[in-house]
Design a protein around this motif. Structure first.
Motif, PDB file in Angstrom:
ATOM      1  N   LEU A  58       0.832  -1.208   0.000  1.00  0.00           N
ATOM      2  CA  LEU A  58       0.000   0.000   0.000  1.00  0.00           C
ATOM      3  C   LEU A  58       0.869   1.263   0.000  1.00  0.00           C
ATOM      4  O   LEU A  58       0.651   2.183  -0.794  1.00  0.00           O
ATOM      5  CB  LEU A  58      -0.916  -0.015   1.231  1.00  0.00           C
ATOM      6  CG  LEU A  58      -1.820   1.185   1.410  1.00  0.00           C
ATOM      7  CD1 LEU A  58      -2.792   1.313   0.252  1.00  0.00           C
ATOM      8  CD2 LEU A  58      -2.581   1.096   2.723  1.00  0.00           C
ATOM      9  N   GLY A  59       1.845   1.290   0.904  1.00  0.00           N
ATOM     10  CA  GLY A  59       2.711   2.469   1.020  1.00  0.00           C
ATOM     11  C   GLY A  59       3.416   2.778  -0.288  1.00  0.00           C
ATOM     12  O   GLY A  59       3.460   3.930  -0.731  1.00  0.00           O
ATOM     13  N   VAL A  68       3.200   6.214  -2.694  1.00  0.00           N
ATOM     14  CA  VAL A  68       4.375   7.012  -3.081  1.00  0.00           C
ATOM     15  C   VAL A  68       4.450   7.153  -4.607  1.00  0.00           C
ATOM     16  O   VAL A  68       4.847   8.189  -5.128  1.00  0.00           O
ATOM     17  CB  VAL A  68       5.676   6.369  -2.528  1.00  0.00           C
ATOM     18  CG1 VAL A  68       6.906   7.013  -3.143  1.00  0.00           C
ATOM     19  CG2 VAL A  68       5.727   6.498  -1.010  1.00  0.00           C
ATOM     20  N   LYS A  69       4.016   6.088  -5.292  1.00  0.00           N
ATOM     21  CA  LYS A  69       4.110   6.100  -6.761  1.00  0.00           C
ATOM     22  C   LYS A  69       3.026   6.963  -7.412  1.00  0.00           C
ATOM     23  O   LYS A  69       3.117   7.276  -8.596  1.00  0.00           O
ATOM     24  CB  LYS A  69       3.998   4.664  -7.300  1.00  0.00           C
ATOM     25  CG  LYS A  69       5.267   3.866  -7.088  1.00  0.00           C
ATOM     26  CD  LYS A  69       5.068   2.438  -7.556  1.00  0.00           C
ATOM     27  CE  LYS A  69       6.233   1.567  -7.095  1.00  0.00           C
ATOM     28  NZ  LYS A  69       5.881   0.155  -7.063  1.00  0.00           N
ATOM     29  N   TYR A  70       2.012   7.331  -6.631  1.00  0.00           N
ATOM     30  CA  TYR A  70       0.908   8.093  -7.213  1.00  0.00           C
ATOM     31  C   TYR A  70       1.290   9.576  -7.275  1.00  0.00           C
ATOM     32  O   TYR A  70       1.328  10.262  -6.260  1.00  0.00           O
ATOM     33  CB  TYR A  70      -0.368   7.892  -6.383  1.00  0.00           C
ATOM     34  CG  TYR A  70      -1.577   8.578  -6.965  1.00  0.00           C
ATOM     35  CD1 TYR A  70      -2.011   8.285  -8.252  1.00  0.00           C
ATOM     36  CD2 TYR A  70      -2.267   9.525  -6.237  1.00  0.00           C
ATOM     37  CE1 TYR A  70      -3.119   8.919  -8.788  1.00  0.00           C
ATOM     38  CE2 TYR A  70      -3.386  10.165  -6.768  1.00  0.00           C
ATOM     39  CZ  TYR A  70      -3.798   9.848  -8.044  1.00  0.00           C
ATOM     40  OH  TYR A  70      -4.893  10.488  -8.586  1.00  0.00           O
ATOM     41  N   ILE A 106      12.181   8.068  -3.815  1.00  0.00           N
ATOM     42  CA  ILE A 106      12.143   8.275  -2.355  1.00  0.00           C
ATOM     43  C   ILE A 106      12.945   7.154  -1.694  1.00  0.00           C
ATOM     44  O   ILE A 106      12.712   5.976  -1.975  1.00  0.00           O
ATOM     45  CB  ILE A 106      10.684   8.187  -1.822  1.00  0.00           C
ATOM     46  CG1 ILE A 106       9.767   9.161  -2.555  1.00  0.00           C
ATOM     47  CG2 ILE A 106      10.629   8.396  -0.313  1.00  0.00           C
ATOM     48  CD1 ILE A 106      10.163  10.582  -2.433  1.00  0.00           C
ATOM     49  N   THR A 107      13.860   7.507  -0.793  1.00  0.00           N
ATOM     50  CA  THR A 107      14.695   6.488  -0.153  1.00  0.00           C
ATOM     51  C   THR A 107      14.016   5.938   1.100  1.00  0.00           C
ATOM     52  O   THR A 107      13.391   6.679   1.860  1.00  0.00           O
ATOM     53  CB  THR A 107      16.066   7.100   0.237  1.00  0.00           C
ATOM     54  OG1 THR A 107      16.615   7.719  -0.919  1.00  0.00           O
ATOM     55  CG2 THR A 107      17.029   6.055   0.760  1.00  0.00           C
ATOM     56  N   VAL A 108      14.157   4.616   1.286  1.00  0.00           N
ATOM     57  CA  VAL A 108      13.636   3.979   2.499  1.00  0.00           C
ATOM     58  C   VAL A 108      14.731   4.015   3.577  1.00  0.00           C
ATOM     59  O   VAL A 108      15.865   3.616   3.331  1.00  0.00           O
ATOM     60  CB  VAL A 108      13.217   2.508   2.237  1.00  0.00           C
ATOM     61  CG1 VAL A 108      12.611   1.902   3.504  1.00  0.00           C
ATOM     62  CG2 VAL A 108      12.230   2.410   1.075  1.00  0.00           C
ATOM     63  N   HIS A 109      14.363   4.530   4.761  1.00  0.00           N
ATOM     64  CA  HIS A 109      15.302   4.653   5.878  1.00  0.00           C
ATOM     65  C   HIS A 109      14.911   3.702   7.005  1.00  0.00           C
ATOM     66  O   HIS A 109      13.791   3.203   7.061  1.00  0.00           O
ATOM     67  CB  HIS A 109      15.274   6.075   6.445  1.00  0.00           C
ATOM     68  CG  HIS A 109      15.643   7.131   5.452  1.00  0.00           C
ATOM     69  ND1 HIS A 109      16.902   7.686   5.385  1.00  0.00           N
ATOM     70  CD2 HIS A 109      14.910   7.737   4.488  1.00  0.00           C
ATOM     71  CE1 HIS A 109      16.925   8.598   4.426  1.00  0.00           C
ATOM     72  NE2 HIS A 109      15.731   8.644   3.867  1.00  0.00           N
ATOM     73  N   SER A 110      15.855   3.564   7.947  1.00  0.00           N
ATOM     74  CA  SER A 110      15.597   2.777   9.155  1.00  0.00           C
ATOM     75  C   SER A 110      14.622   3.522  10.061  1.00  0.00           C
ATOM     76  O   SER A 110      14.654   4.753  10.148  1.00  0.00           O
ATOM     77  CB  SER A 110      16.919   2.564   9.895  1.00  0.00           C
ATOM     78  OG  SER A 110      16.666   2.262  11.241  1.00  0.00           O
TER      79      SER A 110
END
Ligand code: NAI
Length: 219
Positions: free
Chosen positions: A94-95, A99-101, A129-133
């Protein structure tokens, strides 16, 4: 009249007006009467006049409404005249789709970063968009002055993450987890439950079918 005094019922109708006016504007239409808008939107003209009267009318007798002006004023009331920086929490199905929209960005809602507990996702990119901890969420929200956190995580996790976010200056949570969040009143929460919408649809199917059954048969 301040925007605070506009009822939630009117506010809930504003995005739809905003979309229709945006389309009219894109088509180069400069003005529209409440009757014309009423026909397009299947809302009564008196409802439209009443709604618009809540924030000063903007209409002129015999002229109708100036599309550009109304569009801009509704945008201001909805707070769309500013950019809202957002973070995603939960970079799953979902997330990632959210983000892609790209239309959110067009409306001024900009994803700046994503966060996830899965170590294998760290450093990955979704639409730039970067995924972070998750360890970095709190500092990031504070340093980058993020306005909105978008929660796309399981419900038990959402409660914990909301508590963490309450320790920051976040202004709002867009909550997709199926749980009510208890956060300080300075944090606005909007819950989105697609299944509620499906249940309403299911109810309406049943209502329609039951209505058909009671109609007299036609030759
Ligand atoms: P998913 O399993 O594809 O993604 C969930 C992601 O959240 C995973 O990447 C997982 O590692 C991450 N995660 C779990 N706990 C976390 C935490 N504490 N902090 C940060 N990241 C965490 O699941 P999907 O399909 O994307 O759904 C996500 C959630 O949204 C589910 O809980 C689901 O019930 C809900 N949902 C809600 C909808 C709605 O209309 N409100 C519609 C669809 C799903």
């Amino acid at each position: 009249m301040s925007n605070k005094e506009i009822s939630q019922a009117v506010v809930s109708r504003l995005p739809r007006y905003y979309r229709y006016l945006g389309d009219l504007r894109d088509e180069g239409i400069e003005r529209i009467s409440s009757q014309e808008l009423s026909q397009m939107m299947h809302v009564t003209a008196s409802q439209i006049r009443q709604d618009f009267n809540h924030f000063g009318g903007f209409g002129q007798q015999g002229y109708g409404y100036n599309v550009e002006y109304l569009y801009t004023e509704i945008a201001k009331i909805l707070g769309l005249d500013t950019i809202h920086d957002m973070v995603l929490v939960g970079a799953g199905n979902l997330g990632s789709a959210l983000v892609k929209y790209m239309n959110f960005r067009r409306r001024g809602f900009v994803f700046k970063a994503a966060f996830d507990i899965r170590k294998d996702l760290e450093g990955k990119e979704i639409s730039g968009i970067t995924v972070h901890s998750m360890d970095d969420l709190k500092d990031y929200v504070e340093q980058e002055q993020i306005d909105i956190a978008v929660l796309c995580i399981p419900k038990q996790e959402a409660v914990k993450v909301a508590d963490l976010l309450a320790q920051t200056n976040i202004k709002a949570i867009w909550n997709f987890a199926h749980v009510d969040l208890h956060v300080p009143p300075r944090i606005q929460v909007e819950n989105v439950h697609l299944s509620d919408s499906l249940m309403r649809l299911s109810y309406n199917i049943r209502q329609y079918e039951e209505g058909q059954e009671t109609l007299p048969e036609q030759n």
